[in-house]
Design a protein around this motif. Structure first.
Motif, short mmCIF file in Angstrom:
data_model
loop_
_atom_site.label_atom_id
_atom_site.label_comp_id
_atom_site.label_asym_id
_atom_site.label_seq_id
_atom_site.Cartn_x
_atom_site.Cartn_y
_atom_site.Cartn_z
N VAL A 145 0.86 -1.20 0.00
CA VAL A 145 0.00 0.00 0.00
C VAL A 145 0.89 1.25 0.00
O VAL A 145 1.69 1.43 0.92
N PRO A 146 0.78 2.12 -1.01
CA PRO A 146 1.68 3.27 -1.11
C PRO A 146 1.34 4.43 -0.19
O PRO A 146 2.14 5.35 -0.02
N VAL A 147 0.14 4.42 0.39
CA VAL A 147 -0.28 5.48 1.31
C VAL A 147 -0.66 4.83 2.63
O VAL A 147 -1.00 3.66 2.68
N ARG A 148 -0.58 5.60 3.69
CA ARG A 148 -0.82 5.06 5.01
C ARG A 148 -2.05 5.70 5.64
O ARG A 148 -2.18 6.93 5.65
N PRO A 149 -2.96 4.87 6.19
CA PRO A 149 -4.17 5.43 6.81
C PRO A 149 -3.85 6.15 8.11
O PRO A 149 -2.84 5.89 8.75
N ASP A 150 -4.76 7.04 8.48
CA ASP A 150 -4.65 7.71 9.77
C ASP A 150 -5.09 6.81 10.91
O ASP A 150 -4.61 6.95 12.04
N VAL A 151 -6.01 5.89 10.62
CA VAL A 151 -6.61 5.04 11.65
C VAL A 151 -6.83 3.64 11.10
O VAL A 151 -7.17 3.47 9.93
N VAL A 152 -6.65 2.65 11.95
CA VAL A 152 -7.06 1.27 11.66
C VAL A 152 -8.06 0.86 12.73
O VAL A 152 -7.79 1.02 13.92
N MET A 153 -9.23 0.36 12.31
CA MET A 153 -10.26 -0.08 13.25
C MET A 153 -10.40 -1.60 13.16
O MET A 153 -10.57 -2.15 12.07
N ASP A 166 -3.94 -11.14 16.97
CA ASP A 166 -2.55 -11.06 16.53
C ASP A 166 -2.45 -10.47 15.12
O ASP A 166 -1.60 -9.62 14.85
N THR A 167 -3.34 -10.91 14.24
CA THR A 167 -3.31 -10.42 12.86
C THR A 167 -3.68 -8.94 12.80
O THR A 167 -3.10 -8.18 12.02
N ALA A 168 -4.63 -8.53 13.62
CA ALA A 168 -5.02 -7.11 13.65
C ALA A 168 -3.84 -6.24 14.07
O ALA A 168 -3.60 -5.17 13.49
N GLU A 169 -3.10 -6.68 15.08
CA GLU A 169 -1.93 -5.92 15.52
C GLU A 169 -0.87 -5.88 14.43
O GLU A 169 -0.23 -4.85 14.19
N ASN A 170 -0.69 -7.00 13.74
CA ASN A 170 0.29 -7.03 12.65
C ASN A 170 -0.12 -6.09 11.51
O ASN A 170 0.73 -5.40 10.93
N LEU A 171 -1.41 -6.07 11.21
CA LEU A 171 -1.88 -5.18 10.14
C LEU A 171 -1.68 -3.72 10.53
O LEU A 171 -1.21 -2.91 9.71
N ALA A 172 -2.03 -3.37 11.75
CA ALA A 172 -1.86 -1.99 12.20
C ALA A 172 -0.40 -1.58 12.13
O ALA A 172 -0.07 -0.46 11.73
N HIS A 173 0.49 -2.49 12.50
CA HIS A 173 1.92 -2.19 12.41
C HIS A 173 2.36 -2.05 10.97
O HIS A 173 3.13 -1.13 10.63
N GLU A 174 1.87 -2.93 10.11
CA GLU A 174 2.28 -2.90 8.70
C GLU A 174 1.81 -1.62 8.01
O GLU A 174 2.53 -1.03 7.20
N LEU A 175 0.60 -1.19 8.34
CA LEU A 175 0.06 0.00 7.70
C LEU A 175 0.55 1.29 8.37
O LEU A 175 0.32 2.38 7.84
N SER A 176 1.17 1.16 9.53
CA SER A 176 1.72 2.32 10.24
C SER A 176 0.65 3.37 10.52
O SER A 176 0.91 4.57 10.42
N GLY A 177 -0.54 2.92 10.84
CA GLY A 177 -1.59 3.87 11.20
C GLY A 177 -1.21 4.61 12.48
O GLY A 177 -0.59 4.06 13.38
N ARG A 178 -1.58 5.88 12.56
CA ARG A 178 -1.24 6.67 13.75
C ARG A 178 -2.14 6.34 14.93
O ARG A 178 -1.85 6.70 16.05
N ALA A 179 -3.24 5.65 14.68
CA ALA A 179 -4.16 5.30 15.75
C ALA A 179 -4.81 3.96 15.45
O ALA A 179 -4.97 3.58 14.28
N VAL A 180 -5.16 3.23 16.49
CA VAL A 180 -5.90 1.98 16.35
C VAL A 180 -7.16 2.09 17.20
O VAL A 180 -7.09 2.40 18.40
N TRP A 181 -8.30 1.87 16.58
CA TRP A 181 -9.59 1.91 17.27
C TRP A 181 -10.14 0.50 17.35
O TRP A 181 -9.81 -0.38 16.55
N GLY A 182 -11.04 0.28 18.32
CA GLY A 182 -11.70 -1.00 18.48
C GLY A 182 -13.18 -0.91 18.18
O GLY A 182 -13.77 0.17 18.14
#
Length: 280
Positions: A145-153, A166-182
């Motif tokens: 992905v060439p752009v990074r989201p501001d948030v991963v939910m 575990d996969t959700a945490e890996n995805l958030a790390h991979e996308l480098s989102g500045r915030a993670v929401w639940g």
């Protein structure tokens, strides 16, 4: 993570908008609301604007795009049109727009992310993100992905399977989102009898004032996985004060880590059993 860093978001998936609930949310300090293009049978934006009226400007507003009356679609032109329509129908630009369950079409995930980034640049939303129920299909394509989201939910709470966490945490790390929401901290129903057999108080730091089972589960959800906001819905105004107090409750991180380790161990045993059955 302490309560000052965490917030409850009023989710409208099951309950839909209600003026009484929105008014009470503001009274107890809940100042964010989450909806989607397809909520209330694709009438969610209009219904929210109608019910909220002058209150809407007092909320931070997030919505999601990706579902249409004929199904899920990440076509760029449809996504752009949906984001633009959301702003017109709501009477204001959404603060955050999420890609809604892009795991249904991982092949177009990268292009869909670029589309929302373009919408942000055009002023159609202030931020954009990715909301996923099952992040596993997105992991193989996230690095491209060439752009990074501001948030991963992602899903949060004690009912979420260990591999999904575990996969959700890996995805958030991979996308480098500045915030993670639940989201979905009660797996759909906080009164489900399954919760009666779970002592959720074990997941809290000792020495805190007594809390309800709902508050304990919600406090634990902020740590499983670690998220800064949780979208949770209710149709009862009286329940909002109970939900609003949860971010101030502190989870026991040693207990959370032990719980996550047990989930991984259980998942590992399941994989071993599956391999044995396959080769047996």
């Amino acid at each position: 993570m302490r309560g000052a860093d965490r917030r409850i978001v009023l989710g409208l998936y099951r309950s839909g908008p209600s003026r009484a609930v929105l008014e009470r949310a503001l009274e107890v300090g809940i100042t964010a609301v989450d909806t989607a293009y397809n909520y209330s049978q694709y009438d969610g934006h209009r219904a929210l604007a109608s019910e909220a009226g002058d209150l809407l400007e007092r909320f931070e507003l997030s919505t999601k795009v990706g579902y249409f009356p004929d199904g899920h679609d990440l076509d760029p032109s449809r996504l752009r049109a949906a984001v633009a329509e959301a702003g017109r129908t709501l009477g204001r630009v959404p603060d955050t727009v999420f890609l809604h369950n892009p795991e249904h079409d991982p092949g177009r995930f990268s292009v869909a992310c670029e589309t929302l980034a373009t919408c942000q640049a055009a002023g159609l939303c202030r931020a954009w993100g990715v909301a996923t129920w099952n992040p596993l299909p997105l992991i193989p394509v996230a690095a491209g992905v060439p752009v990074r989201p501001d948030v991963v939910m992602v899903r949060a709470g004690l009912a979420v399977p260990g591999p999904v966490l575990d996969t959700a945490e890996n995805l958030a790390h991979e996308l480098s989102g500045r915030a993670v929401w639940g989201m979905a901290p009660f797996a759909g129903d906080p009164s489900d009898p399954v919760w009666s057999g779970v002592d959720t108080g074990l997941f809290l730091e000792p020495g805190q004032p007594a809390v309800s089972s709902v508050q304990a589960r919600l406090a634990a959800a902020f740590a499983v996985p670690s998220v800064s906001r949780i979208a949770v819905g209710t149709s009862q105004p009286d329940h909002l004060a109970e939900l609003a107090a949860a971010p101030r409750i502190v989870a026991s991180m040693p207990m959370v880590h032990a719980y996550r380790a047990l989930l991984r161990e259980r998942a590992g045993r399941g994989k071993e059993a599956a391999r044995a059955a396959h080769h047996g």
